[in-house]
Design a protein around this motif. Sequence first.
Motif, short mmCIF file in Angstrom:
data_model
loop_
_atom_site.label_atom_id
_atom_site.label_comp_id
_atom_site.label_asym_id
_atom_site.label_seq_id
_atom_site.Cartn_x
_atom_site.Cartn_y
_atom_site.Cartn_z
N UNK A 125 0.85 -1.19 0.00
CA UNK A 125 0.00 0.00 0.00
C UNK A 125 0.88 1.24 0.00
N UNK A 126 0.61 2.15 -0.93
CA UNK A 126 1.32 3.41 -0.95
C UNK A 126 0.61 4.43 -0.07
N UNK A 127 1.35 5.09 0.80
CA UNK A 127 0.77 6.03 1.75
C UNK A 127 1.44 7.40 1.58
N UNK A 128 0.65 8.42 1.31
CA UNK A 128 1.13 9.80 1.24
C UNK A 128 0.68 10.53 2.49
N UNK A 129 1.62 11.16 3.18
CA UNK A 129 1.33 11.80 4.47
C UNK A 129 1.68 13.28 4.37
N UNK A 130 0.69 14.13 4.59
CA UNK A 130 0.89 15.58 4.59
C UNK A 130 0.77 16.05 6.04
N UNK A 131 1.86 16.54 6.59
CA UNK A 131 1.87 16.94 8.00
C UNK A 131 2.94 18.00 8.23
#
Length: 210
Positions: free
Chosen positions: A120-126
């Motif tokens: 699973x590809x996970x993009x995290x904006x934080x």
Amino acid sequence: MVVAFFCGPPVISNAGRVVTFPILTQDKLLISVFGGFFLGAGIGLAMRGGGVLDGTEILAVYASKKTSLTLSDVILLLNILIFAVAAYVLSVETALYSILAYLSAAKTIDLIIDGIEEYTGVTIVSGRSDAIRRMITEELGRGATVYSGKRGYGSRGELPQGIDIVFTVITRLELSRLTTEVEKIDRQAFLVMHSVKETRGGGVKKRPLH
């Protein structure tokens, strides 16, 4: 032919004794669905071990390397062609039950071959992207890519300042732990997740079937 695992004939064992299998059901729908499940499980386990059951699987392995189709897709398409002939020679009902069995088998093959190692590809904006990146690399032992971005419009209006965005690829089994750890670091973090069909290069390794 309809796959009938639940009402098979007696089988002679190596010791010469007859082993009788009980008839659990005569329902063709149950036989098709669960027969397809056990058929798919057998094919999937054989392929994970580097083997095949017949020429259909050999062709499926070859075609899956040359096209974007999965092993189960190729096997299903080949058998639909076979069952189309069976519908003409035997009956449409028998062919439809057989196709249903292989639909169940195709899903089971996908589950056994790709399900455990599905990525699973996970993009995290934080705003705390550096802490999240360290957590992924140091605690989860996974690689991460950090690239620059800008926030758009949201409930707080335009946010023109730049922000680092973290992208990582993990297994489905690690997804729950990742989301829990990200929430501990930043409860306002924005996560986008999507299934990864295939990966090449980098630190993501997947054992080849053949």
